[in-house]
Design a protein around this motif. Structure first.
Motif, mmCIF file in Angstrom:
data_model
loop_
_atom_site.group_PDB
_atom_site.id
_atom_site.type_symbol
_atom_site.label_atom_id
_atom_site.label_comp_id
_atom_site.label_asym_id
_atom_site.label_seq_id
_atom_site.Cartn_x
_atom_site.Cartn_y
_atom_site.Cartn_z
ATOM 1 N N ILE A 104 -6.281 3.994 -11.815
ATOM 2 C CA ILE A 104 -6.207 5.048 -10.803
ATOM 3 C C ILE A 104 -7.290 6.075 -11.099
ATOM 4 O O ILE A 104 -7.358 6.593 -12.222
ATOM 5 C CB ILE A 104 -4.809 5.699 -10.813
ATOM 6 N N PRO A 105 -8.164 6.381 -10.129
ATOM 7 C CA PRO A 105 -9.236 7.340 -10.398
ATOM 8 C C PRO A 105 -8.680 8.727 -10.715
ATOM 9 O O PRO A 105 -7.690 9.153 -10.118
ATOM 10 C CB PRO A 105 -10.047 7.353 -9.092
ATOM 11 N N HIS A 180 1.914 -4.580 -3.313
ATOM 12 C CA HIS A 180 1.296 -4.690 -1.984
ATOM 13 C C HIS A 180 1.139 -3.319 -1.339
ATOM 14 O O HIS A 180 0.079 -3.003 -0.774
ATOM 15 C CB HIS A 180 2.112 -5.600 -1.061
ATOM 16 N N MET A 182 0.853 -0.461 -2.759
ATOM 17 C CA MET A 182 -0.244 0.276 -3.401
ATOM 18 C C MET A 182 -1.600 -0.216 -2.879
ATOM 19 O O MET A 182 -2.499 0.584 -2.629
ATOM 20 C CB MET A 182 -0.171 0.119 -4.914
ATOM 21 N N GLY A 185 -3.031 1.263 0.222
ATOM 22 C CA GLY A 185 -3.496 2.644 0.136
ATOM 23 C C GLY A 185 -2.575 3.628 0.832
ATOM 24 O O GLY A 185 -2.757 4.840 0.706
ATOM 25 N N PHE A 186 -1.599 3.131 1.582
ATOM 26 C CA PHE A 186 -0.669 4.013 2.301
ATOM 27 C C PHE A 186 0.502 4.439 1.410
ATOM 28 O O PHE A 186 1.283 5.298 1.782
ATOM 29 C CB PHE A 186 -0.155 3.335 3.577
ATOM 30 N N GLY A 187 0.648 3.809 0.242
ATOM 31 C CA GLY A 187 1.656 4.239 -0.712
ATOM 32 C C GLY A 187 3.003 3.568 -0.522
ATOM 33 O O GLY A 187 3.209 2.765 0.380
ATOM 34 N N SER B 86 0.107 2.541 11.261
ATOM 35 C CA SER B 86 -1.291 2.439 11.684
ATOM 36 C C SER B 86 -1.359 1.152 12.492
ATOM 37 O O SER B 86 -1.839 0.124 12.026
ATOM 38 C CB SER B 86 -2.235 2.404 10.486
ATOM 39 N N ILE B 104 -7.424 -3.940 3.968
ATOM 40 C CA ILE B 104 -6.002 -3.831 3.632
ATOM 41 C C ILE B 104 -5.385 -5.221 3.716
ATOM 42 O O ILE B 104 -5.502 -5.884 4.754
ATOM 43 C CB ILE B 104 -5.303 -2.851 4.602
ATOM 44 N N PRO B 105 -4.720 -5.683 2.653
ATOM 45 C CA PRO B 105 -4.158 -7.033 2.690
ATOM 46 C C PRO B 105 -3.068 -7.166 3.753
ATOM 47 O O PRO B 105 -2.298 -6.233 3.959
ATOM 48 C CB PRO B 105 -3.581 -7.227 1.278
ATOM 49 N N LEU B 106 -3.028 -8.293 4.428
ATOM 50 C CA LEU B 106 -2.008 -8.617 5.442
ATOM 51 C C LEU B 106 -2.010 -7.631 6.614
ATOM 52 O O LEU B 106 -1.004 -7.482 7.307
ATOM 53 C CB LEU B 106 -0.600 -8.649 4.807
ATOM 54 N N VAL B 110 1.493 -7.450 8.697
ATOM 55 C CA VAL B 110 2.507 -6.541 8.136
ATOM 56 C C VAL B 110 2.073 -5.103 8.425
ATOM 57 O O VAL B 110 0.976 -4.700 8.032
ATOM 58 C CB VAL B 110 2.659 -6.741 6.615
ATOM 59 N N VAL B 112 1.284 -1.216 8.179
ATOM 60 C CA VAL B 112 1.170 -0.232 7.106
ATOM 61 C C VAL B 112 1.754 1.073 7.624
ATOM 62 O O VAL B 112 1.755 1.348 8.825
ATOM 63 C CB VAL B 112 -0.287 -0.024 6.624
ATOM 64 N N MET B 113 2.240 1.883 6.706
ATOM 65 C CA MET B 113 3.003 3.074 7.098
ATOM 66 C C MET B 113 3.048 4.035 5.925
ATOM 67 O O MET B 113 3.224 3.611 4.796
ATOM 68 C CB MET B 113 4.424 2.616 7.455
ATOM 69 N N TYR B 114 2.854 5.311 6.184
ATOM 70 C CA TYR B 114 3.059 6.288 5.122
ATOM 71 C C TYR B 114 4.189 7.220 5.523
ATOM 72 O O TYR B 114 4.505 7.366 6.710
ATOM 73 C CB TYR B 114 1.763 7.072 4.828
ATOM 74 N N MET B 182 -5.878 7.239 -1.104
ATOM 75 C CA MET B 182 -5.685 5.801 -0.877
ATOM 76 C C MET B 182 -5.978 5.015 -2.154
ATOM 77 O O MET B 182 -5.265 4.067 -2.486
ATOM 78 C CB MET B 182 -6.583 5.316 0.254
ATOM 79 N N LYS B 183 -7.009 5.410 -2.878
ATOM 80 C CA LYS B 183 -7.380 4.661 -4.089
ATOM 81 C C LYS B 183 -6.326 4.780 -5.183
ATOM 82 O O LYS B 183 -6.186 3.889 -6.016
ATOM 83 C CB LYS B 183 -8.728 5.164 -4.627
ATOM 84 N N THR B 184 -5.556 5.876 -5.208
ATOM 85 C CA THR B 184 -4.492 5.987 -6.216
ATOM 86 C C THR B 184 -3.366 4.993 -5.936
ATOM 87 O O THR B 184 -2.578 4.690 -6.828
ATOM 88 C CB THR B 184 -3.845 7.396 -6.237
ATOM 89 N N GLY B 185 -3.270 4.524 -4.687
ATOM 90 C CA GLY B 185 -2.183 3.626 -4.324
ATOM 91 C C GLY B 185 -0.891 4.341 -3.987
ATOM 92 O O GLY B 185 0.040 3.738 -3.478
ATOM 93 N N GLY B 187 -0.704 6.814 -1.833
ATOM 94 C CA GLY B 187 -0.717 7.150 -0.418
ATOM 95 C C GLY B 187 -1.052 8.598 -0.133
ATOM 96 O O GLY B 187 -1.263 9.409 -1.031
#
Lengths: 333, 333
Positions: A104-105, A180, A182, A185-187, B86, B104-106, B110, B112-114, B182-185, B187
């Motif tokens: 994690i950055p 997944h 993570m 990127g949406f958490g 999204s 973003i995978p899948l 699937v 994505v949602m925050y 997003m990079k932290t995972g 969200g």
């Protein structure tokens, strides 16, 4: 002061004060209907609540009764925001390895935090209904704080002064779903079902020297199906709660009753054990070359209790929960 | 029915019904104190509210008054959960390019949602206080739905039947903060300050044929400082709202009044323009080789209004907001 919330069929429950020794309680609803009501009117209700608390401790509060944690909801059955950090960097680094995720950055210098559902918390002895054992059911033992109103852009020092209460948390997690989420990127969303709380929320003064440097300086003793799992110490938290609150309030204000969590309590020393299964699994992989521990099964129980450094019971009471299969009819509603 | 919430100094505001033509309103607080109260007691209050709505439309409701959107809070000034998808994949793909992020995978299969903050929404004409222009201030025009109670594990079809109301949303975003989060995972958190809503929430029947296939089949007309910015159509949503709700409820139940958003409305056709600046910027980069548009400055305004396919005004009313600098004293409190 020590607060609990009695289940009464309402969304916010009935506010009660719990005696310093944890044995007795008294309804405080004549002062504030619920804990969220008290937090929203803190300046107005603080002194009357103190008076009632002292009379409870003196044995002179009318209507006092034996305190029963099983009758309790979470201290806040719902709250404005539930923001959970990951402030024990030892845990985070291990989890990166568990999830086979890139580092994690800025992890050492900028807190990470996700927003969880805050409308439907579980009480300390509530069953935990979940859809599938295949989701990788895990507990996470944490400490947290409940805030008063926090202005946008608050400093970490001023944020620490916004702490009203300290709580003990079990942040239920579904490990098969986390990686997944993570990667999107949406958490975390599906990976974080309803969170549970120990029955008693306390003002920081109740912790004495165990509330120091913005951290809960206590061990969190965790048992899984009656067996010792770990007792990591809260003092190793790399960011203090003021820093976590300030991070959360960087671009928003927090309304009274928001809860900020520490993330899984975790210590560098292997002797402390762990406060979640995922961390034990990755330690097994690192230290023993293979994962030996599975996740929870329906019917399993987890018990969590904080202890002062001398070994005395912490003031939060006990989380003791059982995981159960979601009712088969739920999806058909 | 068409609902609005009048600011009255309380956290949930005062429930009002708005006439079908949007010109008149009447307080509904004798039936339900607030919109969240109505949603929590929907089966009990639905018919009395229908009766009041018909008398308002017939011009016979006592106490009716001229409807003033500027007096309105968000229809739900706070709600149990705010879950933003999204679901316009065109937008998501462009944003990956804007953020220079891996796919973003899948993403096609699937949602994505925050989870966003749901305790402090902005009204349709409220100023938007933010700490810094350097954060990359952006709007995001969206549609959303308000749910009744949703059981854990609901199917997409059953989830669609849980939709009580349709709303129009401005999901304020801070683009300089998004890529790191997003990079932290973990969200979006700092990247998503308080969200704003158009003044009127409507039952799906008010949309007629424009509520079809679980989507809002309307254009969302966006203007920035009085100039046309875009009018993408909601019909291109790749997941319908039932799919989004079911995704959210996979491992949790949703309590009545939860809001699920579509994510930024976005069309493949460049002629539609965009509903957020970040998308226009990446289109400029792709089509013209360089970014020409900056983000918002303090004092800037954004206006959003949904329109039926024939061009008639949509039923949600107008979002018209100004961005302002956070009060200088806030951080010192």
């Amino acid at each position: 002061m020590k607060f609990a919330t009695l289940k009464d069929g309402t969304l916010d429950g009935c506010l009660a004060l719990v005696s310093r020794d944890g044995q007795r309680a008294v309804r405080a609803s004549a002062v504030a209907a619920s804990l969220i009501d008290a937090l929203q009117r803190w300046d107005e209700v603080h002194l009357p609540l103190c008076d009632l608390y002292e009379s409870l401790n003196a044995g002179s509060a009318p209507g006092a009764f034996a305190f029963d944690p099983a009758a309790c909801a979470a201290p806040l059955p719902r709250c404005p925001q539930w923001l959970d950090g990951s402030a024990f960097l030892n845990h985070g680094r291990l989890m990166e390895e568990a999830f086979n995720a890139p580092p994690i950055p800025l992890f050492d210098t900028v807190p990470v935090m996700y927003q969880g559902a805050s409308d439907d918390f579980l009480g300390p002895h509530d069953d935990v209904p979940l859809p599938s054992e295949a989701d990788g059911i895990d507990f996470e033992g944490e400490f947290g704080v409940v805030t008063g109103p926090v202005p946008m852009g608050v400093s970490p020092e001023a944020a620490l002064a916004c702490v009203r209460l300290v709580v003990q948390i079990n942040d239920w997690s579904l490990r098969a779903l986390g990686p997944h989420e993570m990667k999107t990127g949406f958490g975390f969303l599906q990976a974080k079902p309803s969170t549970a709380f120990a029955p008693v929320a306390v003002t920081p003064d109740e912790l004495g020297e165990a509330w120091r440097d913005g951290r809960v300086q206590m061990r969190l003793q965790v048992q899984w199906n009656g067996e010792r799992f770990g007792e990591p110490h809260g003092g190793e938290m790399n960011f203090h709660f003021g820093q976590l609150i300030a991070h959360a309030a960087r671009t928003r204000r927090l309304t009274a009753g928001s809860i900020v969590g520490s993330g899984t309590v975790s210590n560098v020393s292997r002797a402390a054990g762990s406060a979640c299964i995922a961390e034990r699994r990755v330690i097994e992989k690192i230290d023993q070359g293979e994962i030996r521990t599975g996740f929870m099964r329906f019917g399993d129980r987890v018990r969590m209790q904080a202890r002062f450094d001398g070994g005395a019971d912490g003031p939060f009471g006990v989380i003791d929960q059982r995981v159960v299969a979601m009712a088969a009819t739920a999806g058909a509603a």
